[in-house]
Design a protein around this motif. Structure first.
Motif, PDB file in Angstrom:
ATOM      1  N   PRO A  43    -122.285  36.372 -46.872  1.00 48.90           N
ATOM      2  CA  PRO A  43    -122.891  35.037 -46.906  1.00 48.90           C
ATOM      3  C   PRO A  43    -121.852  33.950 -47.134  1.00 48.90           C
ATOM      4  N   VAL A  44    -122.111  32.799 -46.552  1.00 46.62           N
ATOM      5  CA  VAL A  44    -121.278  31.612 -46.745  1.00 46.62           C
ATOM      6  C   VAL A  44    -122.213  30.466 -47.113  1.00 46.62           C
ATOM      7  N   LEU A  45    -121.883  29.757 -48.181  1.00 51.25           N
ATOM      8  CA  LEU A  45    -122.724  28.659 -48.646  1.00 51.25           C
ATOM      9  C   LEU A  45    -121.876  27.409 -48.861  1.00 51.25           C
ATOM     10  N   PRO A  46    -122.419  26.239 -48.542  1.00 54.21           N
ATOM     11  CA  PRO A  46    -121.712  25.001 -48.883  1.00 54.21           C
ATOM     12  C   PRO A  46    -121.755  24.756 -50.386  1.00 54.21           C
ATOM     13  N   PHE A  47    -120.740  24.088 -50.894  1.00 55.61           N
ATOM     14  CA  PHE A  47    -120.678  23.794 -52.327  1.00 55.61           C
ATOM     15  C   PHE A  47    -121.965  23.148 -52.825  1.00 55.61           C
ATOM     16  N   GLU A  48    -122.484  22.186 -52.057  1.00 54.83           N
ATOM     17  CA  GLU A  48    -123.646  21.422 -52.517  1.00 54.83           C
ATOM     18  C   GLU A  48    -124.872  22.305 -52.716  1.00 54.83           C
ATOM     19  N   ALA A  49    -124.969  23.393 -51.957  1.00 56.85           N
ATOM     20  CA  ALA A  49    -126.122  24.285 -52.094  1.00 56.85           C
ATOM     21  C   ALA A  49    -126.095  25.034 -53.419  1.00 56.85           C
ATOM     22  N   VAL A  50    -124.922  25.116 -54.033  1.00 57.38           N
ATOM     23  CA  VAL A  50    -124.775  25.868 -55.280  1.00 57.38           C
ATOM     24  C   VAL A  50    -124.615  24.943 -56.481  1.00 57.38           C
ATOM     25  N   TYR A  51    -123.777  23.925 -56.329  1.00 62.01           N
ATOM     26  CA  TYR A  51    -123.428  23.084 -57.474  1.00 62.01           C
ATOM     27  C   TYR A  51    -124.176  21.754 -57.510  1.00 62.01           C
ATOM     28  N   GLY A  52    -124.824  21.385 -56.410  1.00 60.44           N
ATOM     29  CA  GLY A  52    -125.493  20.094 -56.357  1.00 60.44           C
ATOM     30  C   GLY A  52    -124.685  19.102 -55.542  1.00 60.44           C
ATOM     31  N   PRO A  53    -125.235  17.900 -55.322  1.00 55.51           N
ATOM     32  CA  PRO A  53    -124.597  16.941 -54.421  1.00 55.51           C
ATOM     33  C   PRO A  53    -123.347  16.288 -54.999  1.00 55.51           C
ATOM     34  N   PHE A  54    -122.420  16.021 -54.117  1.00 58.85           N
ATOM     35  CA  PHE A  54    -121.214  15.214 -54.294  1.00 58.85           C
ATOM     36  C   PHE A  54    -120.492  15.457 -55.619  1.00 58.85           C
ATOM     37  N   MET A  55    -120.614  14.532 -56.595  1.00 59.97           N
ATOM     38  CA  MET A  55    -119.794  14.624 -57.797  1.00 59.97           C
ATOM     39  C   MET A  55    -120.078  15.880 -58.619  1.00 59.97           C
ATOM     40  N   ASN A  56    -121.219  16.515 -58.387  1.00 62.08           N
ATOM     41  CA  ASN A  56    -121.492  17.781 -59.069  1.00 62.08           C
ATOM     42  C   ASN A  56    -120.517  18.875 -58.632  1.00 62.08           C
ATOM     43  N   CYS A  57    -119.877  18.671 -57.470  1.00 69.71           N
ATOM     44  CA  CYS A  57    -118.925  19.661 -56.955  1.00 69.71           C
ATOM     45  C   CYS A  57    -117.526  19.478 -57.540  1.00 69.71           C
ATOM     46  N   ALA A  58    -117.320  18.389 -58.276  1.00 68.18           N
ATOM     47  CA  ALA A  58    -116.002  18.132 -58.858  1.00 68.18           C
ATOM     48  C   ALA A  58    -115.702  19.143 -59.961  1.00 68.18           C
ATOM     49  N   GLY A  59    -114.453  19.565 -60.031  1.00 70.87           N
ATOM     50  CA  GLY A  59    -114.026  20.453 -61.097  1.00 70.87           C
ATOM     51  C   GLY A  59    -114.492  21.885 -60.970  1.00 70.87           C
ATOM     52  N   LYS A  60    -114.991  22.264 -59.799  1.00 71.83           N
ATOM     53  CA  LYS A  60    -115.464  23.637 -59.603  1.00 71.83           C
ATOM     54  C   LYS A  60    -114.378  24.548 -59.033  1.00 71.83           C
ATOM     55  N   ALA A  61    -113.505  23.990 -58.215  1.00 74.70           N
ATOM     56  CA  ALA A  61    -112.461  24.799 -57.584  1.00 74.70           C
ATOM     57  C   ALA A  61    -111.284  23.902 -57.228  1.00 74.70           C
ATOM     58  N   THR A  62    -110.141  24.539 -57.034  1.00 70.40           N
ATOM     59  CA  THR A  62    -108.920  23.837 -56.648  1.00 70.40           C
ATOM     60  C   THR A  62    -108.270  24.596 -55.503  1.00 70.40           C
ATOM     61  N   ALA A  63    -107.713  23.859 -54.560  1.00 68.87           N
ATOM     62  CA  ALA A  63    -106.971  24.485 -53.464  1.00 68.87           C
ATOM     63  C   ALA A  63    -105.793  23.595 -53.094  1.00 68.87           C
ATOM     64  N   PHE A  64    -104.661  24.234 -52.824  1.00 69.43           N
ATOM     65  CA  PHE A  64    -103.457  23.529 -52.412  1.00 69.43           C
ATOM     66  C   PHE A  64    -102.965  24.098 -51.091  1.00 69.43           C
ATOM     67  N   ALA A  65    -102.332  23.222 -50.301  1.00 72.41           N
ATOM     68  CA  ALA A  65    -101.712  23.648 -49.049  1.00 72.41           C
ATOM     69  C   ALA A  65    -100.427  22.854 -48.850  1.00 72.41           C
ATOM     70  N   ILE A  66     -99.535  23.401 -48.061  1.00 73.03           N
ATOM     71  CA  ILE A  66     -98.347  22.648 -47.671  1.00 73.03           C
ATOM     72  C   ILE A  66     -98.776  21.573 -46.683  1.00 73.03           C
ATOM     73  N   ASP A  67     -98.347  20.356 -46.909  1.00 74.07           N
ATOM     74  CA  ASP A  67     -98.731  19.231 -46.063  1.00 74.07           C
ATOM     75  C   ASP A  67     -98.228  19.468 -44.635  1.00 74.07           C
ATOM     76  N   PRO A  68     -99.138  19.658 -43.656  1.00 76.15           N
ATOM     77  CA  PRO A  68     -98.675  19.940 -42.291  1.00 76.15           C
ATOM     78  C   PRO A  68     -97.986  18.744 -41.636  1.00 76.15           C
ATOM     79  N   ARG A  69     -98.275  17.538 -42.119  1.00 76.14           N
ATOM     80  CA  ARG A  69     -97.669  16.344 -41.523  1.00 76.14           C
ATOM     81  C   ARG A  69     -96.238  16.135 -42.000  1.00 76.14           C
TER      82      ARG A  69
END
Length: 235
Positions: A43-69
């Motif tokens: 299963p794949v779920l959007p953040f909002e379906a689990v944590y609630g809308p917009f600001m409710n998704c803040a502070g739930k996860a972190t991800a970093f990537a190398i800037d492709p630009r």
């Protein structure tokens, strides 16, 4: 049989993690419930379906990537960018039937073993909403669960764990097995997904269409025809 610890480390475009035990537990509870309700091992779920809308998704996860630009700064240090989970974050779950599960498939939480659960930023393709027709998958016998299977079980974070699924795949829900069977046969015979589309869905890069098709044919043989060796995806 190959397992993850026998393969070279695999890295996708993002390095991600949950920010707390609570956000991980919320995600796992929701994904497990979705798996049981929809007969979907990936299963794949959007953040909002689990944590609630917009600001409710803040502070739930972190991800970093190398800037492709601009991968490197003037001093030669790597430039990193942080993912925006408020705009579109996705939660991926990869499960497998527990040993001893009956022929009808998993019926409760104890019948599902967790392989992995992880957060990932949304990309070009959203596996929860992309029209099947846009992927060339709008065919009889195939539904959203096959898109999830490709994105999650064959995606960059879990593809090397396919060996864990095979042992008890026969105990998956019969309707789920038929969807995966139909989907794999379709993509092998008709090749609707280009290597670029496959990368957008899974973040696993294949050098050409022939290699992608051969890999998917081996996945079919591994899950349905008793093929002994787990097919490794390219690094």
């Amino acid at each position: 049989m190959l397992f993850r610890d026998e393969l070279p480390p695999r890295t996708g475009p993002w390095a991600s993690r949950f920010d707390s035990e609570e956000s991980l537990v919320q995600a796992e509870d929701a994904l497990r419930a979705a798996a049981l309700a929809t007969h979907d091992l990936s299963p794949v779920l959007p953040f909002e379906a689990v944590y609630g809308p917009f600001m409710n998704c803040a502070g739930k996860a972190t991800a970093f990537a190398i800037d492709p630009r601009e991968p490197y700064g003037p001093d030669g240090e790597v430039n990193y960018v942080r993912a925006d989970f408020l705009t579109l974050g996705l939660l991926y779950g990869v499960y497998r039937p527990a040993e001893g599960t009956g022929p009808a498939g998993p019926v409760d939480e104890g019948d599902l073993w967790n392989t992995t659960v992880y957060p990932y930023p949304g990309g070009v393709l959203d596996p929860t909403t992309v029209p099947l027709a846009e992927l060339g998958l709008d065919v009889p016998g195939v539904d959203r669960r096959f898109v999830h299977f490709c994105a999650a079980a064959l995606g960059v974070e879990a593809v090397d764990d396919l060996g864990e699924l095979r042992d008890t795949f026969d105990a998956a829900w019969p309707d789920y097995r038929e969807v995966i069977r139909a989907g794999l046969l379709h993509v092998v015979r008709n090749r609707p997904l280009s290597v670029d589309r496959w990368y957008q869905l899974t973040y696993v890069r294949f050098p050409d269409q022939q290699d992608l098709t051969a890999y998917l044919a081996q996945v079919y043989a591994y899950l349905f025809d008793g093929f002994d060796a787990m097919p490794p995806a390219p690094q």
